[in-house]
Scaffold this motif. Structure first.
Motif, PDB file in Angstrom:
ATOM      1  N   ILE A   2     -56.863 -28.299  31.172  1.00 57.40           N
ATOM      2  CA  ILE A   2     -55.573 -28.286  31.873  1.00 57.40           C
ATOM      3  C   ILE A   2     -54.456 -28.014  30.873  1.00 57.40           C
ATOM      4  CG2 ILE A   2     -53.956 -29.696  33.204  1.00 57.40           C
ATOM      5  CD1 ILE A   2     -56.500 -28.866  34.736  1.00 57.40           C
ATOM      6  N   ARG A   3     -53.651 -26.985  31.160  1.00 60.03           N
ATOM      7  CA  ARG A   3     -52.576 -26.580  30.254  1.00 60.03           C
ATOM      8  C   ARG A   3     -51.200 -26.503  30.914  1.00 60.03           C
ATOM      9  NH1 ARG A   3     -54.527 -27.514  25.472  1.00 60.03           N
ATOM     10  NH2 ARG A   3     -56.301 -26.268  24.895  1.00 60.03           N
ATOM     11  N   LYS A   4     -51.162 -26.299  32.218  1.00 57.08           N
ATOM     12  CA  LYS A   4     -49.893 -26.080  32.932  1.00 57.08           C
ATOM     13  C   LYS A   4     -49.782 -27.063  34.085  1.00 57.08           C
ATOM     14  CE  LYS A   4     -48.901 -22.504  30.412  1.00 57.08           C
ATOM     15  NZ  LYS A   4     -47.803 -22.544  29.473  1.00 57.08           N
ATOM     16  N   ALA A   5     -48.537 -27.370  34.492  1.00 56.98           N
ATOM     17  CA  ALA A   5     -48.352 -28.311  35.598  1.00 56.98           C
ATOM     18  C   ALA A   5     -47.043 -28.033  36.317  1.00 56.98           C
ATOM     19  CB  ALA A   5     -48.380 -29.742  35.082  1.00 56.98           C
ATOM     20  N   LEU A   6     -46.905 -28.691  37.464  1.00 60.23           N
ATOM     21  CA  LEU A   6     -45.688 -28.615  38.289  1.00 60.23           C
ATOM     22  C   LEU A   6     -45.341 -30.016  38.775  1.00 60.23           C
ATOM     23  CD1 LEU A   6     -46.592 -25.785  40.852  1.00 60.23           C
ATOM     24  CD2 LEU A   6     -44.890 -25.613  39.050  1.00 60.23           C
ATOM     25  N   PHE A   7     -44.053 -30.264  38.926  1.00 63.20           N
ATOM     26  CA  PHE A   7     -43.602 -31.430  39.674  1.00 63.20           C
ATOM     27  C   PHE A   7     -42.583 -30.925  40.679  1.00 63.20           C
ATOM     28  CE2 PHE A   7     -40.890 -34.983  40.762  1.00 63.20           C
ATOM     29  CZ  PHE A   7     -41.855 -35.866  41.221  1.00 63.20           C
ATOM     30  N   VAL A   8     -42.818 -31.203  41.951  1.00 64.69           N
ATOM     31  CA  VAL A   8     -41.935 -30.772  43.033  1.00 64.69           C
ATOM     32  C   VAL A   8     -41.359 -32.014  43.695  1.00 64.69           C
ATOM     33  CG1 VAL A   8     -41.760 -29.458  45.180  1.00 64.69           C
ATOM     34  CG2 VAL A   8     -43.361 -28.720  43.390  1.00 64.69           C
ATOM     35  N   ARG A   9     -40.030 -32.097  43.754  1.00 67.88           N
ATOM     36  CA  ARG A   9     -39.341 -33.220  44.395  1.00 67.88           C
ATOM     37  C   ARG A   9     -38.842 -32.764  45.759  1.00 67.88           C
ATOM     38  NH1 ARG A   9     -36.806 -38.037  42.578  1.00 67.88           N
ATOM     39  NH2 ARG A   9     -37.555 -37.513  40.513  1.00 67.88           N
ATOM     40  N   LEU A  10     -39.104 -33.592  46.770  1.00 61.66           N
ATOM     41  CA  LEU A  10     -38.733 -33.281  48.144  1.00 61.66           C
ATOM     42  C   LEU A  10     -37.887 -34.418  48.701  1.00 61.66           C
ATOM     43  CD1 LEU A  10     -42.364 -32.381  49.236  1.00 61.66           C
ATOM     44  CD2 LEU A  10     -40.601 -30.755  48.604  1.00 61.66           C
ATOM     45  N   GLU A  11     -36.728 -34.093  49.255  1.00 57.52           N
ATOM     46  CA  GLU A  11     -35.847 -35.079  49.897  1.00 57.52           C
ATOM     47  C   GLU A  11     -35.889 -34.848  51.400  1.00 57.52           C
ATOM     48  OE1 GLU A  11     -34.101 -37.639  48.710  1.00 57.52           O
ATOM     49  OE2 GLU A  11     -34.636 -37.246  46.618  1.00 57.52           O
ATOM     50  N   ALA A  12     -36.402 -35.825  52.129  1.00 61.47           N
ATOM     51  CA  ALA A  12     -36.502 -35.698  53.584  1.00 61.47           C
ATOM     52  C   ALA A  12     -35.135 -35.832  54.240  1.00 61.47           C
ATOM     53  CB  ALA A  12     -37.429 -36.772  54.139  1.00 61.47           C
ATOM     54  N   LYS A  13     -34.929 -35.083  55.315  1.00 58.64           N
ATOM     55  CA  LYS A  13     -33.750 -35.282  56.153  1.00 58.64           C
ATOM     56  C   LYS A  13     -33.855 -36.663  56.793  1.00 58.64           C
ATOM     57  CE  LYS A  13     -32.631 -30.597  57.645  1.00 58.64           C
ATOM     58  NZ  LYS A  13     -32.538 -29.699  58.809  1.00 58.64           N
ATOM     59  N   PRO A  14     -32.717 -37.290  57.097  1.00 54.85           N
ATOM     60  CA  PRO A  14     -32.779 -38.567  57.815  1.00 54.85           C
ATOM     61  C   PRO A  14     -33.589 -38.415  59.102  1.00 54.85           C
ATOM     62  CG  PRO A  14     -30.549 -38.154  57.025  1.00 54.85           C
ATOM     63  CD  PRO A  14     -31.340 -36.890  56.777  1.00 54.85           C
ATOM     64  N   GLY A  15     -34.519 -39.327  59.302  1.00 50.46           N
ATOM     65  CA  GLY A  15     -35.375 -39.281  60.478  1.00 50.46           C
ATOM     66  C   GLY A  15     -36.609 -38.412  60.319  1.00 50.46           C
ATOM     67  N   LYS A  16     -36.731 -37.676  59.210  1.00 51.02           N
ATOM     68  CA  LYS A  16     -37.876 -36.781  58.986  1.00 51.02           C
ATOM     69  C   LYS A  16     -38.832 -37.297  57.908  1.00 51.02           C
ATOM     70  CE  LYS A  16     -36.908 -33.581  61.974  1.00 51.02           C
ATOM     71  NZ  LYS A  16     -37.856 -33.203  63.026  1.00 51.02           N
ATOM     72  N   GLU A  17     -38.629 -38.546  57.484  1.00 51.80           N
ATOM     73  CA  GLU A  17     -39.450 -39.098  56.414  1.00 51.80           C
ATOM     74  C   GLU A  17     -40.942 -39.098  56.774  1.00 51.80           C
ATOM     75  OE1 GLU A  17     -35.325 -40.860  56.283  1.00 51.80           O
ATOM     76  OE2 GLU A  17     -36.835 -40.646  57.854  1.00 51.80           O
ATOM     77  N   GLN A  18     -41.263 -39.500  57.984  1.00 52.02           N
ATOM     78  CA  GLN A  18     -42.676 -39.538  58.385  1.00 52.02           C
ATOM     79  C   GLN A  18     -43.250 -38.129  58.511  1.00 52.02           C
ATOM     80  OE1 GLN A  18     -44.500 -42.447  58.474  1.00 52.02           O
ATOM     81  NE2 GLN A  18     -46.172 -40.952  58.458  1.00 52.02           N
TER      82      GLN A  18
END
Length: 101
Positions: A2-18
């Protein structure tokens, strides 16, 4: 190796968390079909903040994931589920331990 990676951050809209949590849970099936994505984690960082960590053997494998089915499906649902576009960080893996408990 393993040499490469990603981190993706996601912010849910209010009410869309589930909806975001459900989408990420279903994403396991999609990423299991990606032979060049050996490591994939879906994370809940706070009630409305989620993350995805992926790791790859090469830059080519990372780029294949970024244009693959999981990424395309997520981008098609950004306006529906997310408060803002995903934040994508690409980085190199210097060392890794992978031992199951």
């Amino acid at each position: 190796m393993i040499r490469k990676a990603l981190f993706v951050r996601l912010e849910a809209k209010p009410g869309k968390e589930q909806a975001v949590a459900d989408f990420l849970a279903a994403g396991l099936e999609m990423t299991n079909r990606e032979t060049t994505t050996p490591i994939w984690f879906a994370l809940r960082l706070s009630p409305a903040t989620f993350g995805v960590f992926d790791a790859f053997a090469s830059e080519e494998d990372r780029q294949a994931h970024l244009v693959g089915n999981m990424a395309q499906t997520l981008m098609a649902r950004v306006d529906e589920m997310l408060a803002c576009p995903p934040s994508v960080e690409q980085f190199d893996v210097l060392a890794m331990k992978n031992k199951l408990a």
